[in-house]
Design an enzyme around this catalytic site. Sequence first.
Site, PDB file in Angstrom:
ATOM      1  N   GLU A   1       0.844  -1.193   0.000  1.00 36.90           N
ATOM      2  CA  GLU A   1       0.000   0.000   0.000  1.00 36.90           C
ATOM      3  C   GLU A   1       0.881   1.247   0.000  1.00 36.90           C
ATOM      4  OE1 GLU A   1      -2.697  -0.070   3.323  1.00 36.90           O
ATOM      5  OE2 GLU A   1      -3.741   1.742   2.660  1.00 36.90           O
TER       6      GLU A   1
ATOM      7  N   ASN B   1     -12.679  -1.579  -0.325  1.00 33.02           N
ATOM      8  CA  ASN B   1     -11.799  -2.081   0.738  1.00 33.02           C
ATOM      9  C   ASN B   1     -12.378  -1.640   2.075  1.00 33.02           C
ATOM     10  OD1 ASN B   1      -9.107  -2.950   2.018  1.00 33.02           O
ATOM     11  ND2 ASN B   1      -9.307  -0.835   2.696  1.00 33.02           N
ATOM     12  N   GLU B   2     -12.628  -2.577   2.930  1.00 36.51           N
ATOM     13  CA  GLU B   2     -13.180  -2.276   4.257  1.00 36.51           C
ATOM     14  C   GLU B   2     -14.308  -1.239   4.132  1.00 36.51           C
ATOM     15  OE1 GLU B   2     -10.006  -1.675   7.146  1.00 36.51           O
ATOM     16  OE2 GLU B   2      -9.381  -3.759   6.894  1.00 36.51           O
TER      17      GLU B   2
ATOM     18  N   TYR C   1      -6.428  -9.610  11.451  1.00 33.66           N
ATOM     19  CA  TYR C   1      -5.047  -9.410  11.896  1.00 33.66           C
ATOM     20  C   TYR C   1      -4.804 -10.133  13.218  1.00 33.66           C
ATOM     21  CZ  TYR C   1      -4.161  -5.910   8.300  1.00 33.66           C
ATOM     22  OH  TYR C   1      -3.963  -5.280   7.102  1.00 33.66           O
TER      23      TYR C   1
ATOM     24  N   GLU D   1      -6.074  -9.395   3.652  1.00 31.56           N
ATOM     25  CA  GLU D   1      -5.250  -8.725   4.667  1.00 31.56           C
ATOM     26  C   GLU D   1      -5.159  -9.640   5.876  1.00 31.56           C
ATOM     27  OE1 GLU D   1      -5.897  -4.583   5.633  1.00 31.56           O
ATOM     28  OE2 GLU D   1      -6.431  -4.128   3.561  1.00 31.56           O
TER      29      GLU D   1
ATOM     30  N   GLN E   1       2.229  -6.351   5.283  1.00 32.71           N
ATOM     31  CA  GLN E   1       2.374  -5.999   3.890  1.00 32.71           C
ATOM     32  C   GLN E   1       3.789  -6.376   3.456  1.00 32.71           C
ATOM     33  OE1 GLN E   1       1.131  -1.962   3.048  1.00 32.71           O
ATOM     34  NE2 GLN E   1      -0.807  -2.215   4.116  1.00 32.71           N
TER      35      GLN E   1
HETATM   36  O1  AHR Z   1      -2.844  -2.923   6.207  1.00 31.66           O
HETATM   37  C1  AHR Z   1      -3.075  -1.694   6.852  1.00 31.66           C
HETATM   38  C2  AHR Z   1      -4.534  -1.268   6.830  1.00 31.66           C
HETATM   39  O2  AHR Z   1      -5.292  -2.189   7.554  1.00 31.66           O
HETATM   40  C3  AHR Z   1      -5.208  -1.225   5.486  1.00 31.66           C
HETATM   41  O3  AHR Z   1      -4.981  -0.040   4.811  1.00 31.66           O
HETATM   42  C4  AHR Z   1      -6.651  -1.348   5.851  1.00 31.66           C
HETATM   43  O4  AHR Z   1      -7.404  -1.952   4.817  1.00 31.66           O
HETATM   44  C5  AHR Z   1      -6.645  -2.158   7.124  1.00 31.66           C
HETATM   45  O5  AHR Z   1      -7.424  -1.609   8.090  1.00 31.66           O
END
Ligand code: AHR
Length: 483
Positions: A24, A171-172, A239, A297, A346
């Site tokens: 990103e 995205n989200e 995450y 992600e 990432q």
């Molecule tokens: O990966 C970092 C961020 O995490 C991304 O931009 C977003 O999609 C998520 O909340």
Amino acid sequence: MTIELLPQKSGPQISKYIYGQFSEHLGNGIYGSLYVGKNSKIPNVNGMRSDVVNALKKIHVPALRWPGGLFADTYHWVDGIGPMDTRKKIVNTNWGDVTENNHFGTHEYFELLHQLGADAYINANIGSGTVQEMAEWVEYMTMPGESPMANLRRKNGRQDPWRVKFFGIGNESWGGGGNMRPEYYSDVYRQYQTFMPQYDKDHPIYKVACGPNEDDYNWTDTVMKYAGKYLDGISLHFYTLPKGTWGQNKGDATDFPESEWDSTMTRAKHMDELITRHSTIMDKYDPEKRVNLIVDEWGTWFDVEKGTNPGFLHQQNTIRDAMVAAINLNIFQKHADRVYMANIAQMVNVLQSMILTKGDKMIKTPTYYVFDMYQKHMDAEFVEGVGEVPENVTYAASQKDGKLTISICNYDAHDSKDVNFVGIKPFKAIDSAKILTANKLDAHNTFDDPDEVVEKDFSGATLNDEGLSMDLPSKSVVTITVK
Ligand code: AHR
């Protein structure tokens, strides 16, 4: 403990895209690390940093998601084309309010993909963009003939269209991508995908809808219900937070108590339940499993390294991260019938990265080595196993080209584990065996000591008539191929 593998039973193919990456416009995730510009003193090819690209080529990145993340919903692609000195300078409002000069744009992205040998996964801007803007971007990238956008592409130096393999619409969108409700998002998705042109009829662009945040099962249900027949994949974001909570006290990447090792492992394993439950909901609308789950992600998210910009999400990467990578990859492989792509967040310098850079130096992280070892599973056939797995051990097996590969992770903080695999009589010899391990829970590579945690040959396995037995050190990932 003994696990019986069933290589004679046919299993789903493990998509190579499960080992996908994400970059990103965030902190040092692109500028200075992947892209340094043609005039940089750092060796580069067409602006792409050679040492980093060469390291990434070795792990055969199958697809690279870009330009975000949250950034995608503020990104206007026309800002990133044409002569560098005319490109618009904007403020990256999501990540530190820094100036984004748009020097890395569409042409640079495809140059990077070309050098990596990776496929495109582009995320469109539906949060602050328009349907027309998205349609014109696709036209710019993929229209082979005469058209306003194809002609503009040629004017900017690219004759032939590029191939866009995957395209994300949102995205989200439940959060920073628009704070939409799933009912509303479903309609927005339907509208955008209607106007997404498909010029290459032989290679239609694979459409990914914004999926749930973690355990938002209602989101999955609603989007599948209203938009399911218009999409190829639906995303999932999850995450690994050591304490399971967001905010300023997520936990340190290197300075952590043993309790946070344990909680990190528990949290990583939760991915299995999430995939299982979202997939079960998808089954309701798609029993044939035509629609895939795209975990675009995932990875560890710690407090940022002290002294770094909080908006840059820069964190170190230890043997603990390697365990998280192996646990997740084993889970994705187990769900190969539904999970077609995953993109760790990432690729460089941000969150759970493969590579860290500092000026002209670079190091490979423990996570990089897990991705290196797991390449053997790319596009292989999943092999089921039955039997009790020792506590704090996960594994995944696959077969390809007459060889069987098993990856095992012993994430126990202290104890080694004996594991024996049977049912593999046709395989007579160990072809290769690699291990990644460390003595300390926080072992990691630094610019002064880049080889503290590296993949090594593994001599702790024996193959005979009884099966394949091994002694796995604590905190280890092992990949063994037998032939
Ligand atoms: O990966 C970092 C961020 O995490 C991304 O931009 C977003 O999609 C998520 O909340």
